[in-house]
Motif scaffolding. Structure first.
Motif, PDB file in Angstrom:
ATOM      1  N   GLU A 121       0.830  -1.199   0.000  1.00  0.00           N
ATOM      2  CA  GLU A 121       0.000   0.000   0.000  1.00  0.00           C
ATOM      3  C   GLU A 121       0.868   1.254   0.000  1.00  0.00           C
ATOM      4  O   GLU A 121       0.549   2.246  -0.673  1.00  0.00           O
ATOM      5  N   ALA A 122       1.954   1.231   0.768  1.00  0.00           N
ATOM      6  CA  ALA A 122       2.845   2.402   0.805  1.00  0.00           C
ATOM      7  C   ALA A 122       3.485   2.652  -0.553  1.00  0.00           C
ATOM      8  O   ALA A 122       3.587   3.798  -1.008  1.00  0.00           O
ATOM      9  N   ASN A 123       3.903   1.599  -1.219  1.00  0.00           N
ATOM     10  CA  ASN A 123       4.509   1.759  -2.544  1.00  0.00           C
ATOM     11  C   ASN A 123       3.495   2.228  -3.583  1.00  0.00           C
ATOM     12  O   ASN A 123       3.879   2.807  -4.609  1.00  0.00           O
ATOM     13  N   SER A 124       2.210   1.967  -3.337  1.00  0.00           N
ATOM     14  CA  SER A 124       1.195   2.444  -4.280  1.00  0.00           C
ATOM     15  C   SER A 124       1.048   3.962  -4.219  1.00  0.00           C
ATOM     16  O   SER A 124       0.600   4.574  -5.196  1.00  0.00           O
ATOM     17  N   PHE A 125       1.395   4.557  -3.096  1.00  0.00           N
ATOM     18  CA  PHE A 125       1.362   6.020  -2.981  1.00  0.00           C
ATOM     19  C   PHE A 125       2.649   6.632  -3.539  1.00  0.00           C
ATOM     20  O   PHE A 125       2.608   7.520  -4.386  1.00  0.00           O
ATOM     21  N   VAL A 126       3.769   6.162  -3.011  1.00  0.00           N
ATOM     22  CA  VAL A 126       5.071   6.672  -3.440  1.00  0.00           C
ATOM     23  C   VAL A 126       5.998   5.469  -3.600  1.00  0.00           C
ATOM     24  O   VAL A 126       6.148   4.673  -2.655  1.00  0.00           O
ATOM     25  N   GLU A 127       6.620   5.326  -4.723  1.00  0.00           N
ATOM     26  CA  GLU A 127       7.521   4.205  -4.970  1.00  0.00           C
ATOM     27  C   GLU A 127       8.711   4.276  -4.021  1.00  0.00           C
ATOM     28  O   GLU A 127       9.391   5.294  -3.922  1.00  0.00           O
ATOM     29  N   GLY A 128       8.939   3.173  -3.292  1.00  0.00           N
ATOM     30  CA  GLY A 128      10.030   3.114  -2.326  1.00  0.00           C
ATOM     31  C   GLY A 128       9.631   3.478  -0.914  1.00  0.00           C
ATOM     32  O   GLY A 128      10.433   3.291   0.011  1.00  0.00           O
ATOM     33  N   TRP A 129       8.417   3.988  -0.723  1.00  0.00           N
ATOM     34  CA  TRP A 129       7.973   4.351   0.626  1.00  0.00           C
ATOM     35  C   TRP A 129       7.824   3.113   1.507  1.00  0.00           C
ATOM     36  O   TRP A 129       7.999   3.178   2.709  1.00  0.00           O
ATOM     37  N   GLY A 130       7.524   1.982   0.882  1.00  0.00           N
ATOM     38  CA  GLY A 130       7.348   0.758   1.664  1.00  0.00           C
ATOM     39  C   GLY A 130       8.609   0.328   2.390  1.00  0.00           C
ATOM     40  O   GLY A 130       8.536  -0.399   3.398  1.00  0.00           O
ATOM     41  N   GLN A 131       9.775   0.777   1.904  1.00  0.00           N
ATOM     42  CA  GLN A 131      11.032   0.389   2.546  1.00  0.00           C
ATOM     43  C   GLN A 131      11.296   1.183   3.827  1.00  0.00           C
ATOM     44  O   GLN A 131      12.107   0.752   4.650  1.00  0.00           O
ATOM     45  N   VAL A 132      10.645   2.321   3.958  1.00  0.00           N
ATOM     46  CA  VAL A 132      10.938   3.195   5.111  1.00  0.00           C
ATOM     47  C   VAL A 132       9.733   3.440   6.001  1.00  0.00           C
ATOM     48  O   VAL A 132       9.867   4.105   7.023  1.00  0.00           O
ATOM     49  N   ILE A 133       8.565   2.924   5.639  1.00  0.00           N
ATOM     50  CA  ILE A 133       7.383   3.244   6.424  1.00  0.00           C
ATOM     51  C   ILE A 133       7.454   2.645   7.826  1.00  0.00           C
ATOM     52  O   ILE A 133       7.045   3.283   8.810  1.00  0.00           O
ATOM     53  N   PHE A 134       8.013   1.446   7.956  1.00  0.00           N
ATOM     54  CA  PHE A 134       8.076   0.832   9.285  1.00  0.00           C
ATOM     55  C   PHE A 134       9.166   1.456  10.166  1.00  0.00           C
ATOM     56  O   PHE A 134       8.936   1.653  11.366  1.00  0.00           O
ATOM     57  N   PRO A 135      10.357   1.780   9.643  1.00  0.00           N
ATOM     58  CA  PRO A 135      11.288   2.564  10.469  1.00  0.00           C
ATOM     59  C   PRO A 135      10.704   3.896  10.906  1.00  0.00           C
ATOM     60  O   PRO A 135      10.915   4.342  12.046  1.00  0.00           O
TER      61      PRO A 135
END
Length: 209
Positions: A121-135
């Motif tokens: 879901e995070a990558n669907s908003f901004v590409e690469g956001w999924g890698q940093v959303i949990f930190p």
């Protein structure tokens, strides 16, 4: 010949029975439903509700809800990491049943799928956001805990003041303080007397000169 066949038949019957029992037991446990380890996931439900709302919610609101969902997932990861060793130890001792342990294992698997879904879901908003959303969610949780500690400082200080006031009113503490003051007063008087004697001796020596 018969003496050899009897123990062989006995071994076949025993191991065959154990195999049949284990087969049906695994089949039963694989289809058995366990009580969820976590009762519900309000943050995920809130995000899905916003995502499916008509008209669709704005991206900033959806992103904020997704971060809150990730923060809740981080808390669940921490809880499973803390509970799993303790439950495993209790299971080995026989203090808990298999139901609670299997419930935790199922919750762990569901949490892995939940994390992958949040990353997608995070990558669907901004590409690469999924890698940093949990930190990012982990840092926000730490900041919230620190803010809660600072907000509780005045209350803790007031409670400490009340406790010290009550302690000072205690008869034993009052008597102890009086004893210390009396001892310090006697020490001061003794020091003053000694100082006067020294001054007198200095005066006598000066006159003899």
């Amino acid at each position: 010949m018969a003496s050899i066949l009897v123990p062989v038949a006995y071994i076949i019957i025993v191991f065959g029975g154990l195999f049949v029992f284990s087969y049906f037991y695994r089949k039963h446990t694989s289809t058995q439903s366990y009580e969820p380890y976590f009762s519900s996931h309000p943050e995920r439900n809130a995000y899905v509700t916003l995502l499916q709302s008509e008209p669709r919610a704005s991206d900033p609101l959806l992103k904020s809800a997704l971060v809150r969902r990730a923060m809740a997932d981080v808390q669940r990861v921490i809880r499973i990491r803390e509970d799993k060793p303790a439950l495993q130890n209790l299971l080995q001792k026989g203090s808990i049943g298999d139901d609670l342990w299997n419930s935790l294992i199922n919750a762990e698997k569901e949490l892995e799928a939940e994390i992958m879904e949040v990353v997608g879901e995070a990558n669907s908003f901004v590409e690469g956001w999924g890698q940093v959303i949990f930190p990012t969610a982990n840092e926000m949780l730490a900041n919230e805990k620190m803010r809660a500690v600072f907000e509780n400082v005045p209350t803790a200080r007031a409670e400490l003041g009340k406790a010290l006031f009550s302690l000072m009113k205690s008869p034993m503490v009052t008597q102890s303080i009086r004893t210390q003051i009396r001892g310090k007063s006697q020490t001061f008087q003794h020091s003053s007397s000694l100082a006067r004697q020294v001054s007198e001796w200095v005066g006598i020596l000066q006159r003899w000169r």
